[in-house]
Design a protein around this motif. Structure first.
Motif, PDB file in Angstrom:
ATOM      1  N   GLY A  35       0.796  -1.364   0.039  1.00 20.01           N
ATOM      2  CA  GLY A  35       0.111  -0.084   0.029  1.00 20.01           C
ATOM      3  C   GLY A  35       0.625   1.385  -0.054  1.00 20.01           C
ATOM      4  O   GLY A  35       1.983   1.246   0.349  1.00 20.01           O
ATOM      5  N   TRP A  36       0.309   2.294  -0.375  1.00 22.91           N
ATOM      6  CA  TRP A  36       0.856   3.622  -0.383  1.00 22.91           C
ATOM      7  C   TRP A  36      -0.156   4.572   0.643  1.00 22.91           C
ATOM      8  O   TRP A  36      -1.455   4.516   0.431  1.00 22.91           O
ATOM      9  N   PHE A  37       0.340   5.266   1.443  1.00 28.47           N
ATOM     10  CA  PHE A  37      -0.317   6.189   2.387  1.00 28.47           C
ATOM     11  C   PHE A  37       0.517   7.596   2.075  1.00 28.47           C
ATOM     12  O   PHE A  37       1.578   7.805   1.683  1.00 28.47           O
ATOM     13  N   ARG A  38      -0.217   8.558   2.597  1.00 31.38           N
ATOM     14  CA  ARG A  38       0.328  10.024   2.753  1.00 31.38           C
ATOM     15  C   ARG A  38       0.073  10.557   3.910  1.00 31.38           C
ATOM     16  O   ARG A  38      -0.996  10.320   4.398  1.00 31.38           O
ATOM     17  N   GLN A  39       0.882  11.548   4.347  1.00 27.13           N
ATOM     18  CA  GLN A  39       0.306  12.319   5.542  1.00 27.13           C
ATOM     19  C   GLN A  39       1.007  13.764   5.339  1.00 27.13           C
ATOM     20  O   GLN A  39       2.065  14.034   5.280  1.00 27.13           O
ATOM     21  N   ALA A  40      -0.251  14.688   5.420  1.00 27.68           N
ATOM     22  CA  ALA A  40       0.304  16.132   5.145  1.00 27.68           C
ATOM     23  C   ALA A  40       0.544  16.641   6.611  1.00 27.68           C
ATOM     24  O   ALA A  40      -0.344  16.137   7.606  1.00 27.68           O
ATOM     25  N   PRO A  41       0.880  17.954   6.715  1.00 28.60           N
ATOM     26  CA  PRO A  41       1.066  18.341   7.849  1.00 28.60           C
ATOM     27  C   PRO A  41      -0.189  18.481   8.749  1.00 28.60           C
ATOM     28  O   PRO A  41      -1.050  19.264   8.160  1.00 28.60           O
ATOM     29  N   GLY A  42      -0.346  18.242   9.876  1.00 31.68           N
ATOM     30  CA  GLY A  42      -1.447  18.406  10.755  1.00 31.68           C
ATOM     31  C   GLY A  42      -2.574  17.562  10.476  1.00 31.68           C
ATOM     32  O   GLY A  42      -3.790  17.605  11.055  1.00 31.68           O
ATOM     33  N   LYS A  43      -2.620  16.421   9.700  1.00 32.72           N
ATOM     34  CA  LYS A  43      -3.488  15.594   9.012  1.00 32.72           C
ATOM     35  C   LYS A  43      -3.107  14.218   9.691  1.00 32.72           C
ATOM     36  O   LYS A  43      -1.883  13.804   9.468  1.00 32.72           O
ATOM     37  N   GLU A  44      -4.192  13.217   9.693  1.00 32.71           N
ATOM     38  CA  GLU A  44      -3.735  11.699   9.736  1.00 32.71           C
ATOM     39  C   GLU A  44      -3.485  11.279   8.503  1.00 32.71           C
ATOM     40  O   GLU A  44      -3.479  11.800   7.414  1.00 32.71           O
ATOM     41  N   ARG A  45      -2.690  10.260   8.738  1.00 28.40           N
ATOM     42  CA  ARG A  45      -1.821   9.528   7.688  1.00 28.40           C
ATOM     43  C   ARG A  45      -3.306   8.748   6.795  1.00 28.40           C
ATOM     44  O   ARG A  45      -4.004   8.144   7.466  1.00 28.40           O
ATOM     45  N   GLY A  47      -4.669   6.313   3.725  1.00 25.95           N
ATOM     46  CA  GLY A  47      -4.564   5.291   2.548  1.00 25.95           C
ATOM     47  C   GLY A  47      -4.539   6.122   1.108  1.00 25.95           C
ATOM     48  O   GLY A  47      -5.631   6.761   1.024  1.00 25.95           O
ATOM     49  N   VAL A  48      -3.735   5.855   0.223  1.00 29.44           N
ATOM     50  CA  VAL A  48      -4.046   6.478  -1.121  1.00 29.44           C
ATOM     51  C   VAL A  48      -4.118   5.455  -2.108  1.00 29.44           C
ATOM     52  O   VAL A  48      -5.017   5.293  -2.960  1.00 29.44           O
ATOM     53  N   SER A  49      -3.430   4.169  -2.030  1.00 28.41           N
ATOM     54  CA  SER A  49      -3.570   3.019  -2.930  1.00 28.41           C
ATOM     55  C   SER A  49      -3.212   1.684  -2.539  1.00 28.41           C
ATOM     56  O   SER A  49      -2.198   1.758  -1.535  1.00 28.41           O
ATOM     57  N   CYS A  50      -3.617   0.749  -3.296  1.00 34.54           N
ATOM     58  CA  CYS A  50      -2.998  -0.664  -2.717  1.00 34.54           C
ATOM     59  C   CYS A  50      -2.737  -1.559  -3.807  1.00 34.54           C
ATOM     60  O   CYS A  50      -3.910  -1.465  -4.704  1.00 34.54           O
ATOM     61  N   ILE A  51      -2.234  -2.313  -3.962  1.00 33.56           N
ATOM     62  CA  ILE A  51      -2.077  -3.450  -5.068  1.00 33.56           C
ATOM     63  C   ILE A  51      -1.709  -4.782  -4.401  1.00 33.56           C
ATOM     64  O   ILE A  51      -1.099  -4.999  -3.499  1.00 33.56           O
ATOM     65  N   ILE A  70      -1.001   2.599  -9.532  1.00 32.16           N
ATOM     66  CA  ILE A  70      -0.123   1.887  -8.900  1.00 32.16           C
ATOM     67  C   ILE A  70       0.234   0.570  -9.639  1.00 32.16           C
ATOM     68  O   ILE A  70      -0.351   0.016 -10.567  1.00 32.16           O
ATOM     69  N   SER A  71       1.387   0.336  -9.570  1.00 34.49           N
ATOM     70  CA  SER A  71       1.998  -0.940 -10.289  1.00 34.49           C
ATOM     71  C   SER A  71       3.178  -1.770  -9.438  1.00 34.49           C
ATOM     72  O   SER A  71       3.605  -1.012  -8.563  1.00 34.49           O
ATOM     73  N   CYS A  96       5.189   3.781   1.816  1.00 32.10           N
ATOM     74  CA  CYS A  96       4.826   2.648   1.339  1.00 32.10           C
ATOM     75  C   CYS A  96       4.697   1.682   2.374  1.00 32.10           C
ATOM     76  O   CYS A  96       5.641   1.775   3.684  1.00 32.10           O
ATOM     77  N   ALA A  97       4.037   0.602   2.414  1.00 28.29           N
ATOM     78  CA  ALA A  97       3.958  -0.238   3.669  1.00 28.29           C
ATOM     79  C   ALA A  97       3.648  -1.772   2.948  1.00 28.29           C
ATOM     80  O   ALA A  97       2.992  -1.824   2.077  1.00 28.29           O
ATOM     81  N   LYS A  98       4.158  -2.768   3.620  1.00 29.70           N
ATOM     82  CA  LYS A  98       3.862  -3.983   3.399  1.00 29.70           C
ATOM     83  C   LYS A  98       2.550  -4.551   4.068  1.00 29.70           C
ATOM     84  O   LYS A  98       2.516  -4.381   5.316  1.00 29.70           O
TER      85      LYS A  98
END
Length: 126
Positions: A35-45, A47-51, A70-71, A96-98
């Motif tokens: 998976g891909w995640f993102r975290q902007a300042p002051g915000k929660e992490r 989930g963006v995408s997963c394969i 995602i690929s 990214c996360a396993k």
């Protein structure tokens, strides 16, 4: 030991593109979803995408659908996130996360991932 290393972040103008890479080591990449995640300042992490392990299934947050792809290349132990038509609101640290499993069930929940990279900064600004 399990390692995930993100790369490819940087500063880009609105409307531009970046391709993030997630290099995996210490485990058999093709057994697991990533998976891909993102975290902007002051915000929660978030989930963006997963394969899934075989790339037969992919998932995207509504905010990135149609813009991100995602690929994975299991032979190279690498997962990619192609980001097009970037917007200022895409600015964040991307991780990214396993996955714990081969599928992306509940992909947006952090509890379904057991190892994380340190992240790469993406800044979208003119």
């Amino acid at each position: 030991q399990v390692q995930l290393v993100e790369s490819g972040g940087g500063l880009v103008q609105p409307g531009g593109s970046l391709r993030l890479s997630c290099a995996a080591s210490g485990f058999t990449l093709d057994y697991y979803a990533i998976g891909w995640f993102r975290q902007a300042p002051g915000k929660e992490r978030e989930g963006v995408s997963c394969i899934s392990r075989s790339a037969s299934s992919t998932y995207y947050a509504d905010s990135v659908k149609g813009r991100f792809t995602i690929s994975r290349d299991n032979a190279k132990n690498t997962v990619y996130l192609q980001m097009n038509s970037l917007k200022p609101e895409d600015t964040a640290v991307y991780y990214c996360a396993k996955g714990r499993y081969s599928a992306c069930s509940g992909y947006g929940s952090r509890r379904n991932y057991d190892y994380w990279g340190l992240g790469t900064q993406v800044t979208v600004s003119s």
